[in-house]
Write an enzyme that holds these catalytic residues in place. Structure first.
Site, PDB file in Angstrom:
ATOM      1  N   TYR A 138      -2.276 -44.480  24.370  1.00 44.79           N
ATOM      2  CA  TYR A 138      -2.067 -45.928  24.330  1.00 44.79           C
ATOM      3  C   TYR A 138      -3.146 -46.608  23.487  1.00 44.79           C
ATOM      4  O   TYR A 138      -2.845 -47.430  22.611  1.00 44.79           O
ATOM      5  CB  TYR A 138      -2.072 -46.482  25.752  1.00 44.79           C
ATOM      6  CG  TYR A 138      -1.883 -47.977  25.827  1.00 44.79           C
ATOM      7  CD1 TYR A 138      -0.622 -48.539  25.685  1.00 44.79           C
ATOM      8  CD2 TYR A 138      -2.965 -48.827  26.042  1.00 44.79           C
ATOM      9  CE1 TYR A 138      -0.443 -49.916  25.751  1.00 44.79           C
ATOM     10  CE2 TYR A 138      -2.790 -50.201  26.115  1.00 44.79           C
ATOM     11  CZ  TYR A 138      -1.526 -50.737  25.964  1.00 44.79           C
ATOM     12  OH  TYR A 138      -1.362 -52.103  26.022  1.00 44.79           O
TER      13      TYR A 138
ATOM     14  N   ALA B  64      -5.079 -45.314  21.182  1.00 41.74           N
ATOM     15  CA  ALA B  64      -4.961 -44.919  19.780  1.00 41.74           C
ATOM     16  C   ALA B  64      -3.830 -45.671  19.082  1.00 41.74           C
ATOM     17  O   ALA B  64      -3.955 -46.087  17.919  1.00 41.74           O
ATOM     18  CB  ALA B  64      -4.740 -43.407  19.672  1.00 41.74           C
TER      19      ALA B  64
ATOM     20  N   SER C 249      13.021 -59.985  25.936  1.00 39.39           N
ATOM     21  CA  SER C 249      13.699 -60.296  27.196  1.00 39.39           C
ATOM     22  C   SER C 249      12.778 -60.363  28.404  1.00 39.39           C
ATOM     23  O   SER C 249      13.166 -60.875  29.449  1.00 39.39           O
ATOM     24  CB  SER C 249      14.814 -59.281  27.459  1.00 39.39           C
ATOM     25  OG  SER C 249      14.274 -57.983  27.635  1.00 39.39           O
TER      26      SER C 249
END
Length: 245
Positions: A155, A157, A16
Site C-alpha cells: 500500500y 509503495a 460512489s
C-alpha cells in the site's frame, strides 16, 4: 474568494462511496457538471445518481472497472458524450491492503497497484485529448507515502508511486497549461473511528495536531481547491490533509 468551479466539467473515479462521493456532490454543489465512475452497481451508486440529479441536470454516474483499459475507455467515452471535454479529472480510485511483508502474495501486490496506480495511468491516458488548457488533474493518494506503514509495504509503495506519477505528469503536461497535483489524506473517517478498534483510532487521533481524524469533506475541500482558479499556479505539488501528524 470564488474558486471558479461553476460550469466546470468534472470526471471523477471511485465516486460512489467515501471521499469520492462527498467530492462528487461538493463539485455539483459548486455548480460543476460531474461524471462519476463507480465499479459496483449497488445502492451506493444508485443513491449517488439520485442525489446528483437533485442538484441539477447533466450529471452522470457510470459503471466502469478503471483497472482495465476497456473500463477507462468506457469512462472516457461517457465523459465525451456527457461533457464534450474536461476541465477537471480526479483520480480517486484506491484500495487498502494490510499484511506483513512475508504474507503479501503476488496477486495481492498487483491488486493494490492496479487500483492505486495503474487506474490513474489508464484513465488519464484515456481522457488526455479531452483536457484543455487550464485543466486540472488531481490524484488522491495518502500521507503514508512519506511515512510508510507497518504491515502495508504494498500500500505504501503504491501511494509513493502515485506521488512520482503526479510530479512527472505535471512536467509532461505543463506545456499544455494543464496542472497536476496530489491530495494526500491521513487516516480518513468514512465511518466512526475509521472502522478501527477504538484504542487504535484514539492513538492516531492523538498524533494529529488538530486532535481529530480526517473526514471526507476535508479531502473534498482540498480537491476542489486544487481544481479551481485560485490554485492556477500550483502544479506538481502534494497537499497533505492529515491534521498535522
Amino acid at each position: 474568494m470564488d474558486q471558479g468551479l461553476s460550469g466546470k466539467r468534472v470526471l471523477l473515479t471511485g465516486g460512489s462511496k467515501g471521499i469520492g462521493r462527498v467530492t462528487a456532490l461538493a463539485f455539483a454543489d459548486a455548480g460543476a457538471t460531474v461524471v462519476a465512475g463507480h465499479r459496483a452497481d449497488d445502492e451506493d451508486a444508485q443513491s449517488l445518481s439520485r442525489e446528483l440529479k437533485e442538484r441539477g441536470a447533466g450529471h452522470r454516474v457510470v459503471r466502469a472497472d478503471v483497472t482495465t483499459r476497456a473500463g477507462a475507455e468506457t469512462l472516457a467515452s461517457a465523459a465525451t458524450d456527457a461533457l464534450g471535454g474536461l476541465d477537471v479529472l480526479v483520480n480517486n480510485v484506491g484500495v487498502d491492503g494490510a499484511a506483513p511483508f512475508g504474507e503479501i502474495t503476488e496477486v495481492e501486490w498487483h491488486r493494490v497497484f492496479e487500483h492505486n496506480v495503474t487506474s490513474a495511468y489508464l484513465v488519464t491516458h484515456a481522457v488526455l485529448d479531452l483536457l484543455g488548457s487550464g485543466a486540472s488533474v488531481v490524484n488522491v493518494g495518502s500521507s503514508v507515502a512519506v511515512r510508510g506503514r507497518l504491515n502495508g509495504v504494498h500500500y505504501s509503495a503504491s501511494k509513493t508511486a502515485l506521488t512520482g506519477f503526479t510530479r512527472a505528469l505535471a512536467k509532461d503536461l505543463g506545456s499544455r497549461g494543464i496542472r497536476v497535483n496530489l491530495v494526500a489524506p491521513g487516516l480518513t473517517e468514512t465511518e466512526p473511528g475509521a472502522g478501527l478498534p477504538v484504542p487504535v483510532a484514539d492513538r492516531i487521533r492523538a498524533m494529529t495536531a488538530l486532535g481529530r481524524l480526517c473526514g471526507p469533506e476535508d479531502v473534498a475541500g482540498a480537491v476542489l481547491f486544487l481544481s479551481g482558479d485560485t490554485s492556477r499556479y500550483i502544479s506538481g505539488t502534494t497537499l497533505n490533509v492529515d491534521g498535522g501528524i
